[in-house]
Design an enzyme around this catalytic site. Sequence first.
Site, mmCIF file in Angstrom:
data_model
loop_
_atom_site.group_PDB
_atom_site.id
_atom_site.type_symbol
_atom_site.label_atom_id
_atom_site.label_comp_id
_atom_site.label_asym_id
_atom_site.label_seq_id
_atom_site.Cartn_x
_atom_site.Cartn_y
_atom_site.Cartn_z
ATOM 1 N N ARG A 39 -32.977 109.779 -38.566
ATOM 2 C CA ARG A 39 -31.716 110.332 -38.079
ATOM 3 C C ARG A 39 -31.765 110.800 -36.640
ATOM 4 N NH1 ARG A 39 -30.667 110.680 -42.593
ATOM 5 N NH2 ARG A 39 -32.739 111.509 -42.719
ATOM 6 N N THR A 40 -32.699 111.687 -36.331
ATOM 7 C CA THR A 40 -32.694 112.294 -35.003
ATOM 8 C C THR A 40 -32.938 111.229 -33.938
ATOM 9 O OG1 THR A 40 -33.498 114.327 -35.988
ATOM 10 C CG2 THR A 40 -33.698 114.153 -33.612
HETATM 11 C C1 NCD Z 1 -35.148 117.751 -39.970
HETATM 12 C C2 NCD Z 1 -36.406 117.797 -39.138
HETATM 13 O O1 NCD Z 1 -36.935 116.757 -38.741
HETATM 14 O O2 NCD Z 1 -36.833 118.919 -38.898
HETATM 15 N N1 NCD Z 1 -34.532 116.500 -39.976
HETATM 16 C C3 NCD Z 1 -33.757 116.126 -38.932
HETATM 17 O O3 NCD Z 1 -34.110 116.243 -37.791
HETATM 18 N N2 NCD Z 1 -32.547 115.669 -39.229
HETATM 19 C C4 NCD Z 1 -35.299 118.312 -41.326
HETATM 20 C C5 NCD Z 1 -36.372 117.776 -42.214
HETATM 21 O O4 NCD Z 1 -37.143 116.887 -41.870
HETATM 22 O O5 NCD Z 1 -36.433 118.270 -43.352
#
Ligand code: NCD
Length: 322
Positions: free
Chosen positions: A68-69
């Site tokens: 996602r990120t």
């Molecule tokens: C989070 C992360 O990487 O900290 N995810 C994200 O960036 N969308 C949360 C997670 O991994 O649980």
Amino acid sequence: MSKKQPIAPIVNFFKGKDIVSISQFDRRSIETLFEHIHNLKKELHPKKTGAILINTLAALLFFEPSSRTFSSFSTAVKRLSGGTVEFHNADKVSSAVKGETLEDMGRVFENYADVIIMRHPEVGSVEKVAKVVEIPVINAGDGSGEHPTQALMDMFTLHEQFVKLDGIKGLIAGDLLYGRTVHSLLQGLSNYENVTIYLLAPKRLKLPSEIVRFLQSTKMTIVEIESEKNIPPDCHFWYWTRVQKERFSDQSEYELIKNKFILTPQLLKEKGNEDMVIMHPLPRVGEIDTRIDIDPRALYLTKQIENGIFTRMALIKLVLGR
Ligand code: NCD
């Protein structure tokens, strides 16, 4: 050596700054960012392309798994007509394998790109790079440390829903020890008046005491609860998180506590209310029952994701002074 002051407070002036920690943001800077996100959403939603980052390159250096990120940042840059130099699994395929330091890598990539966006398993790693390069560096998650862009998109989502963050009441559940999104979100919300947050975590995964102490020194009210039974019925939001498997050295310990608190339709019926929203930074691995997904209060697969792209667009635009 860099002339840039690392982790400089934003104080409403973003150009040239790194985004390493949410602690750089005061209320005014958060609100300026919100305005920029609103404007971009008005202009570019849904799925339009703008020209703000034409002739701009962003280096995405990811040393930890991310779907996602990573894609959210990449989409944000490309929808503004910028390009990306992408290093996914940099821990396996970059010269880090040969023993290159993060500082050297940062110095190399600042020759290629206009901004560095970085994720790394070590707390403080992004700051290390920010200290030695001139271009802005954005923290996309440093171990169990911080995840400031996630916190800002989560706060924007709450602002979009409730307008005012003052007086907001929420529940944050799951892995509060290792969950970096939680660390940044709590600190971000502490800029507002009369905020009350209930924390629900397995004993072993409670919020680190130094963060509790910091929050207690702000205007925020923190209430640690041990059971779903103690969730108050009038929360504005529930923010659920997964137990961070990758931070456990003993996987059997992870297995024992991974599903201690599950958000089910039954729990929502008992403790929820009509006006609340349900959030999660994702990925979800069983801690929210999928039957909740179609509930209009569930924002984790819709609004939160959409706001992530616009928040990252706005931040990149602002630190590059476009
Ligand atoms: C989070 C992360 O990487 O900290 N995810 C994200 O960036 N969308 C949360 C997670 O991994 O649980």
